[in-house]
Design a protein around this motif. Structure first.
Motif, PDB file in Angstrom:
ATOM      1  N   ASP A 124       0.824  -1.216   0.000  1.00 30.93           N
ATOM      2  CA  ASP A 124       0.000   0.000   0.000  1.00 30.93           C
ATOM      3  C   ASP A 124       0.854   1.260   0.000  1.00 30.93           C
ATOM      4  N   ASP A 125       2.102   1.177   0.514  1.00 29.55           N
ATOM      5  CA  ASP A 125       2.965   2.364   0.483  1.00 29.55           C
ATOM      6  C   ASP A 125       3.918   2.329  -0.713  1.00 29.55           C
ATOM      7  N   THR A 126       3.622   1.458  -1.669  1.00 31.64           N
ATOM      8  CA  THR A 126       4.349   1.309  -2.937  1.00 31.64           C
ATOM      9  C   THR A 126       5.839   0.963  -2.761  1.00 31.64           C
ATOM     10  N   ARG A 127       6.211   0.430  -1.600  1.00 25.95           N
ATOM     11  CA  ARG A 127       7.629   0.042  -1.472  1.00 25.95           C
ATOM     12  C   ARG A 127       7.931  -1.103  -2.447  1.00 25.95           C
ATOM     13  N   PRO A 128       9.138  -1.122  -3.028  1.00 29.34           N
ATOM     14  CA  PRO A 128       9.436  -2.124  -4.045  1.00 29.34           C
ATOM     15  C   PRO A 128       9.558  -3.537  -3.479  1.00 29.34           C
ATOM     16  N   MET A 129       9.269  -4.480  -4.347  1.00 30.15           N
ATOM     17  CA  MET A 129       9.480  -5.902  -4.060  1.00 30.15           C
ATOM     18  C   MET A 129      10.613  -6.328  -4.990  1.00 30.15           C
ATOM     19  N   HIS A 130      11.692  -6.861  -4.400  1.00 32.65           N
ATOM     20  CA  HIS A 130      12.843  -7.248  -5.213  1.00 32.65           C
ATOM     21  C   HIS A 130      12.782  -8.747  -5.463  1.00 32.65           C
ATOM     22  N   LEU A 131      12.415  -9.091  -6.688  1.00 26.89           N
ATOM     23  CA  LEU A 131      12.253 -10.507  -7.041  1.00 26.89           C
ATOM     24  C   LEU A 131      13.623 -11.170  -7.130  1.00 26.89           C
ATOM     25  N   VAL A 132      13.825 -12.231  -6.348  1.00 30.09           N
ATOM     26  CA  VAL A 132      15.114 -12.939  -6.387  1.00 30.09           C
ATOM     27  C   VAL A 132      14.992 -14.361  -6.910  1.00 30.09           C
ATOM     28  N   ALA A 133      13.816 -14.960  -6.827  1.00 29.23           N
ATOM     29  CA  ALA A 133      13.661 -16.325  -7.334  1.00 29.23           C
ATOM     30  C   ALA A 133      12.258 -16.522  -7.885  1.00 29.23           C
ATOM     31  N   THR A 134      12.172 -17.333  -8.926  1.00 31.23           N
ATOM     32  CA  THR A 134      10.891 -17.761  -9.481  1.00 31.23           C
ATOM     33  C   THR A 134      10.730 -19.255  -9.166  1.00 31.23           C
ATOM     34  N   ASP A 135       9.747 -19.910  -9.763  1.00 33.30           N
ATOM     35  CA  ASP A 135       9.419 -21.298  -9.412  1.00 33.30           C
ATOM     36  C   ASP A 135      10.636 -22.215  -9.258  1.00 33.30           C
ATOM     37  N   GLY A 136      11.575 -22.121 -10.224  1.00 35.68           N
ATOM     38  CA  GLY A 136      12.626 -23.134 -10.303  1.00 35.68           C
ATOM     39  C   GLY A 136      13.978 -22.702  -9.787  1.00 35.68           C
ATOM     40  N   GLY A 137      14.110 -21.494  -9.232  1.00 33.24           N
ATOM     41  CA  GLY A 137      15.405 -21.104  -8.676  1.00 33.24           C
ATOM     42  C   GLY A 137      15.673 -19.614  -8.782  1.00 33.24           C
ATOM     43  N   TYR A 138      16.923 -19.272  -8.440  1.00 34.36           N
ATOM     44  CA  TYR A 138      17.307 -17.861  -8.365  1.00 34.36           C
ATOM     45  C   TYR A 138      17.439 -17.221  -9.739  1.00 34.36           C
ATOM     46  N   LEU A 139      17.230 -15.910  -9.738  1.00 37.22           N
ATOM     47  CA  LEU A 139      17.520 -15.076 -10.901  1.00 37.22           C
ATOM     48  C   LEU A 139      19.004 -14.700 -10.854  1.00 37.22           C
ATOM     49  N   GLY A 148      10.085   3.417   6.824  1.00 39.13           N
ATOM     50  CA  GLY A 148       8.643   3.405   6.605  1.00 39.13           C
ATOM     51  C   GLY A 148       7.914   2.738   7.757  1.00 39.13           C
ATOM     52  N   GLY A 149       6.601   2.716   7.624  1.00 40.22           N
ATOM     53  CA  GLY A 149       5.766   2.239   8.724  1.00 40.22           C
ATOM     54  C   GLY A 149       5.452   0.767   8.631  1.00 40.22           C
ATOM     55  N   ALA A 150       4.187   0.468   8.807  1.00 40.21           N
ATOM     56  CA  ALA A 150       3.713  -0.914   8.838  1.00 40.21           C
ATOM     57  C   ALA A 150       2.850  -1.148   7.611  1.00 40.21           C
ATOM     58  N   PRO A 151       3.457  -1.593   6.506  1.00 40.63           N
ATOM     59  CA  PRO A 151       2.690  -1.677   5.258  1.00 40.63           C
ATOM     60  C   PRO A 151       1.746  -2.869   5.206  1.00 40.63           C
ATOM     61  N   VAL A 152       0.815  -2.787   4.277  1.00 40.89           N
ATOM     62  CA  VAL A 152      -0.107  -3.887   4.015  1.00 40.89           C
ATOM     63  C   VAL A 152       0.138  -4.375   2.594  1.00 40.89           C
ATOM     64  N   LEU A 153       0.237  -5.672   2.451  1.00 43.64           N
ATOM     65  CA  LEU A 153       0.320  -6.269   1.121  1.00 43.64           C
ATOM     66  C   LEU A 153      -1.106  -6.406   0.595  1.00 43.64           C
ATOM     67  N   LEU A 154      -1.336  -5.842  -0.588  1.00 41.15           N
ATOM     68  CA  LEU A 154      -2.670  -5.844  -1.190  1.00 41.15           C
ATOM     69  C   LEU A 154      -2.640  -6.569  -2.528  1.00 41.15           C
ATOM     70  N   SER A 155      -3.823  -6.780  -3.084  1.00 46.35           N
ATOM     71  CA  SER A 155      -3.907  -7.365  -4.420  1.00 46.35           C
ATOM     72  C   SER A 155      -4.978  -6.669  -5.236  1.00 46.35           C
ATOM     73  N   ASP A 156      -4.653  -6.407  -6.468  1.00 41.69           N
ATOM     74  CA  ASP A 156      -5.546  -5.824  -7.443  1.00 41.69           C
ATOM     75  C   ASP A 156      -5.711  -6.868  -8.550  1.00 41.69           C
ATOM     76  N   PRO A 157      -6.497  -6.701  -9.597  1.00 41.65           N
ATOM     77  CA  PRO A 157      -7.328  -5.549  -9.880  1.00 41.65           C
ATOM     78  C   PRO A 157      -8.799  -5.794  -9.597  1.00 41.65           C
ATOM     79  N   VAL A 158      -9.207  -6.990  -9.279  1.00 38.01           N
ATOM     80  CA  VAL A 158     -10.638  -7.274  -9.157  1.00 38.01           C
ATOM     81  C   VAL A 158     -11.249  -6.321  -8.150  1.00 38.01           C
ATOM     82  N   GLN A 159     -10.549  -6.181  -7.039  1.00 35.79           N
ATOM     83  CA  GLN A 159     -10.952  -5.249  -5.996  1.00 35.79           C
ATOM     84  C   GLN A 159      -9.732  -5.164  -5.103  1.00 35.79           C
TER      85      GLN A 159
END
Ligand code: C2O
Ligand code: CU
Ligand code: CU
Length: 469
Positions: free
Chosen positions: A254-269, A295-306
């Motif tokens: 909700d505070d738009t802080r980045p998520m740094h993707l390091v691994a997908t299904d089969g292993g590291y990037l 930053g504070g205490a963020p909430v992980l949200l999901s879009d786009p349905v709602q």
């Protein structure tokens, strides 16, 4: 003392969980009105010293909200199963079924031969024990396990027969990655579930639910509703599994802080990739690093349905922040398979007219609903193939057993960042091309599956099977 008893009693926990959604938790916490219900991890089952794994599928019941207890199933516990830690080498496995219906233990993402895969041909009868002598030989990854009985997978997973596996090589400290289970390395099983007005969990898919996939009205994370993840003020690793039957998440903070993707299904990037939103379809995993130093205490949200509240985070300064900077590089090196393919196959994930004419309610692959007794094709052991996968009606998450694959293209364009590494499940909004090398043998008795991971679609016949020899 009184207050403490109140906070730790499980009925208070359930009551609190029942009243509060992730979003209202945050407001309530800000106003100081709600006790914090701390998210717990599944118990850790470390197989590294013994080389042994023992699971028991059991019937139980669980109260999720302030409602009646729901009949559930789990591995070694009431709902879901332990997080299994494995390393490369032999794994003497036993899975015992104490239920009164067949179950199986499919290792989704483990690279093992068809006879160890735990698919629908490897049903464990009531009272029986299955003992595959497995050998793990793969890169570190977050994979998972779940029951896979044809026509029963959706319901069995919905009521709890699933869990997470960490394949580790013990070198995450050298990589600069958080690795302390439940402290700076969180395993998060995301599942939506449908609750009735009394707070009981229900599974009664209508024809429409089968067409769209069965969606819930509340989030569970690791089987808990309304809990808060408590994290140190540093870099935290989130191993996300979309263990939902059908819901696709588009995750963001909700505070738009980045998520740094390091691994997908089969292993590291090869290196972390900063994302503002992360799409995760059923069956997919993603490992992300999130910096909670500021930053504070963020909430992980999901879009786009709602805006769909997923998980509240809170910082605890008393927890040691072991990792305080992002690694620049990782040692993942997904192999470029393009040009190595010896053949191309067309895979059409059918709904409606195409499959309808062949019967089976129109849910099929290449016009034919799944048939346990039909091998759809034979793949040469060790060969690379290009599969051109096309979705009809809705975006289908496409999964292949026994391989990890690369996504060569999505709708004719290069893949999204989430799909640039090793995958075993990919959301196909229109069409996608995947490249895989088939290194695991599979006989006609225990073939490997390919299917849509919307579990209602899978059970309705959007699945096929192949041999590798
Ligand atoms: Cu997650 Cu066929 O499996
Ligand atoms: Cu699988
Ligand atoms: Cu589907």
């Amino acid at each position: 003392m009184k207050r403490r008893q109140f906070l730790t009693s499980s009925s208070a926990t359930l009551l609190t969980a029942g009243i509060l959604s992730s979003l209202t938790t945050r407001r309530a916490l800000a106003q100081g009105t709600a006790p914090l219900v701390r998210l717990s991890m599944p118990p850790l089952l470390d197989t590294r010293a013994t080389g042994r794994l023992s699971l028991t599928a059991m019937a139980s019941s669980k109260r999720f909200l302030d409602g009646p207890a729901t009949a559930t199933v789990g591995f070694n516990q009431d709902y879901l199963g332990p997080t299994i830690l494995v390393q490369n080498g032999d794994l003497a496995t036993e899975v015992t079924n104490t239920l009164d219906e067949p179950v199986s233990a499919h290792w989704h993402g483990l690279l093992v031969p068809g006879e160890h895969d735990g698919g629908p041909h490897l049903a464990i009868a009531p009272g029986a024990t299955w003992r595959p002598e497995m050998r793990i030989t793969q890169d570190p990854a977050t994979v998972w396990y779940h029951s896979h009985i044809h026509h029963r997978t959706a319901e069995q997973v919905y009521f709890g027969l699933a869990g997470v596996i960490h394949v580790t090589d013990g070198r995450d400290d050298q990589r600069g990655l958080p690795s302390e289970y439940g402290v700076d390395d969180l395993t998060l099983v995301l599942q939506d579930r449908r609750f009735d007005s009394a707070g009981g969990i229900v599974y009664d898919p209508s024809m429409m639910d089968v067409m769209h996939g069965f969606a819930g009205n509340r989030m569970l994370v690791n089987g808990q509703a309304g809990a808060t993840a408590v994290v140190p003020e540093g870099i935290v690793r989130l191993r996300l599994l979309n263990g939902s039957n059908a819901r696709i998440y588009t995750l963001f903070f909700d505070d738009t802080r980045p998520m740094h993707l390091v691994a997908t299904d089969g292993g590291y990037l090869p290196a972390p990739v900063a994302l503002e939103v992360l799409r995760l379809a059923p069956g997919e995993r993603a490992e992300i690093l999130v910096d909670f130093a500021t930053g504070g205490a963020p909430v992980l949200l999901s879009d786009p349905v709602q805006p769909y509240g997923i998980l509240q985070f809170e910082k605890d300064p008393s927890l040691t922040a072991r990792i305080t900077r992002l690694p620049d590089r990782l040692d993942g090196a997904p192999e470029d398979l393009s040009g190595k393919e010896v053949r191309t196959r067309q895979i059409s994930l059918d709904m409606g007219m195409g499959g309808m004419m062949m019967g089976g309610g129109g849910i099929a692959i290449n016009g034919r609903p799944f048939d346990m007794n039909r091998i759809d094709f034979e793949v040469a052991l060790g060969s690379v193939e290009r599969w051109h996968v096309r979705s009809t009606m809705v975006a289908h998450p496409f999964h292949v057993h026994g391989v990890r694959f690369r996504v060569a293209s999505e709708n004719g364009a290069p893949p999204r960042p989430e799909n640039t590494g090793w995958k075993d499940t990919v959301l196909v909004p229109g069409e996608a091309e995947i490249l895989a090398r088939f290194d695991q043998p599979a006989s006609p008795e225990t073939p490997l599956m390919f299917h849509c991971h919307i579990l209602e679609h899978e059970d309705a016949g959007m699945m096929g099977q192949f041999t590798v020899s």
